[in-house]
Design an enzyme around this catalytic site. Structure first.
Site, short mmCIF file in Angstrom:
data_model
loop_
_atom_site.label_atom_id
_atom_site.label_comp_id
_atom_site.label_asym_id
_atom_site.label_seq_id
_atom_site.Cartn_x
_atom_site.Cartn_y
_atom_site.Cartn_z
N GLY A 107 0.82 -1.21 0.00
CA GLY A 107 0.00 0.00 0.00
C GLY A 107 0.85 1.26 0.00
N THR A 108 1.95 1.22 0.71
CA THR A 108 2.85 2.39 0.76
C THR A 108 3.34 2.73 -0.64
OG1 THR A 108 3.54 1.78 2.99
CG2 THR A 108 5.01 3.25 1.77
N GLN B 167 -7.64 1.04 4.36
CA GLN B 167 -8.42 0.53 5.50
C GLN B 167 -9.91 0.48 5.19
OE1 GLN B 167 -7.27 -0.94 8.04
NE2 GLN B 167 -5.19 -0.19 8.37
N GLY C 49 -3.04 -5.57 0.28
CA GLY C 49 -3.61 -6.91 0.46
C GLY C 49 -3.69 -7.39 1.90
N HIS C 50 -2.67 -7.03 2.70
CA HIS C 50 -2.62 -7.67 4.03
C HIS C 50 -3.64 -7.13 5.02
CE1 HIS C 50 -0.10 -4.79 6.58
NE2 HIS C 50 0.09 -4.28 5.39
N CYS D 44 2.07 1.90 13.65
CA CYS D 44 3.31 2.60 13.29
C CYS D 44 3.72 3.59 14.37
CB CYS D 44 3.10 3.36 11.98
SG CYS D 44 2.45 2.32 10.69
N1 PLP Z 1 -2.24 3.53 4.59
C1 PLP Z 1 -3.00 3.13 5.62
C2 PLP Z 1 -4.24 3.88 5.95
C3 PLP Z 1 -2.60 2.04 6.38
O1 PLP Z 1 -3.33 1.65 7.44
C4 PLP Z 1 -1.41 1.34 6.03
C5 PLP Z 1 -0.92 0.21 6.86
O2 PLP Z 1 -0.96 0.28 8.08
C6 PLP Z 1 -0.68 1.78 4.93
C7 PLP Z 1 -1.13 2.88 4.23
C8 PLP Z 1 0.55 1.08 4.48
O3 PLP Z 1 0.24 -0.09 3.77
P1 PLP Z 1 1.35 -1.24 3.57
O4 PLP Z 1 1.60 -1.83 4.92
O5 PLP Z 1 0.76 -2.22 2.61
O6 PLP Z 1 2.55 -0.57 3.00
#
Ligand code: PLP
Length: 382
Positions: free
Chosen positions: A70-71, A179, A200-201, A326
């Protein structure tokens, strides 16, 4: 014993997802770009997965680009949009409650000359549209990035209104829907965002796979160039088993939505809140009651700190988070709760309890007992 109440941090890989992935780790391991029949099978599996992800959000399969997380999806959208709007005139507006995977790339834009404005939220954690509207200057090129649902509180943002305001100003819209996807209806055929990030996770696929929706016709500048995979939008030999897993997870979440699975999760969340509210005094349930994902209870326990609660709960078998995973352990109140106007004391005393379709009633009931006992003990010791 382990009672898992941290599904917004990550979710268990669904058994059906593992089953769907296995053939692509064993017999169908070929490079999807190769020319022989065995590779064609792999290529078709990727396209099936793309179709499954597209179907979950009402997109065309060609509008889905697979990513590594997602990042990465957020960074791809933001960096491409930054290039499109240009540093000298471009402006970006985000909500003040975004995840670091949006805030950090946007702050990096600020450091090289873009104007960046953060918009506040009300006490219920929803974007303040009266502040958002005038921030979008129609005389300048710009984009807004507003998350569909917040990772700490689960509060769902007014995305239709965000898009309406942005369209009127001639601005692009990116949304971090990481989310929200699989938890509430997220439909790009109804809400006209230009870019949308998926991970995905958060819905029972493995960690390390995501997707970016890029609306047809939207300008896009690839961040990763190379062999031209993903229609040239994200090069690199595809992580086939994980893409297949993401597709299967998307199909499962679609089924769950159609068969009332998410109402069951909401009922569990309500049971959790009722249980805690019934056993403990001086607890607050934070965030909008109306506009929220079905799986999150965000709770403040007066007289306790999350720093004390988390290890005590862990020792007693309950796994959960203080605010966002985080932020855990960083010793400062969450920016989300501060944006909602919480005192430091209240922000430091809150937990995020988050469920998934794999959560059970027995797990919730047991967690209520453990949390009530631990809070009671810590308050007694204070
Ligand atoms: N954006 C949101 C709102 C998230 O909750 C998260 C993960 O905690 C992320 C981005 C990051 O996603 P990823 O862990 O797949 O990089």
């Amino acid at each position: 014993m382990s009672l898992y109440l941290d599904s917004n941090a990550t979710t268990r890989v669904h058994p059906r997802v593992i089953e769907a992935m296995m053939p692509y780790l064993t017999e169908s391991w070929h490079n999807p770009s190769s020319g022989y029949a065995a590779a064609r099978v792999v290529r078709e599996a990727i396209e099936t997965a793309r179709g499954q992800v597209a179907a979950l959000i009402g997109a065309k399969p060609s509008e889905i680009v697979f990513t590594g997380c997602g990042t990465e999806s957020n960074n791809m959208a933001i960096k491409s949009l930054a290039r499109e709007i240009g540093r000298t005139r471009g402006k970006v507006v985000v909500s003040g409650i975004e995840h670091s995977a949006v805030l950090r790339p946007v702050e990096a834009m600020g450091a090289v000359g873009f104007e960046v404005e953060k918009c506040g939220v009300g006490g219920e954690g929803r974007l303040d549209l009266d502040a958002f509207r005038p921030a979008l200057d129609p005389s300048r090129p710009g984009f807004a990035s507003v998350m569909w649902a917040n990772n700490e509180t689960g509060v769902v943002q007014p995305m239709a209104e965000v898009c309406e305001v942005a369209r009127a100003a001639g601005w692009f819209v990116h949304t971090d829907a990481i989310q929200a996807v699989g938890k509430v209806p997220v439909r790009v055929d109804e809400v006209p965002v230009d870019f949308l990030s998926i991970s995905g996770h958060k819905f029972h696929a493995p960690k390390g796979v995501g997707a970016l929706f890029i609306r047809e016709g939207s300008p896009f500048e690839p961040m990763v160039r190379g062999g031209g995979q993903e229609g040239g939008r994200r090069s690199g030999t595809e992580n086939v088993p994980y893409l297949v897993g993401l597709g299967e997870a998307a199909a499962i979440m679609r089924e769950e939505m159609e068969t009332g699975g998410l109402s069951r999760v909401a009922a569990l969340r309500d049971r959790l809140e009722r249980g805690l509210g019934g056993r403990l005094d001086r607890v607050w349930f934070n965030g909008s009651r109306e506009h929220r994902t079905p799986n999150v209870a965000h709770v403040s326990f007066d007289g306790c700190t999350a720093a004390d609660l988390l290890p005590a709960l862990d020792a007693a078998g309950v796994q959960c988070s203080a605010g966002s995973a985080c932020m855990t352990g960083k010793g400062r109140p969450s920016h989300v709760q501060k944006a909602m106007g919480f005192s430091d004391e209240r922000a430091f005393s809150s937990l995020r309890l988050s469920l998934s379709i794999l959560s059970t009633e027995a797990e919730v009931d047991e967690a209520v007992e453990v949390i009530a006992a631990v809070v009671g003990r810590l308050r007694g010791a204070a």
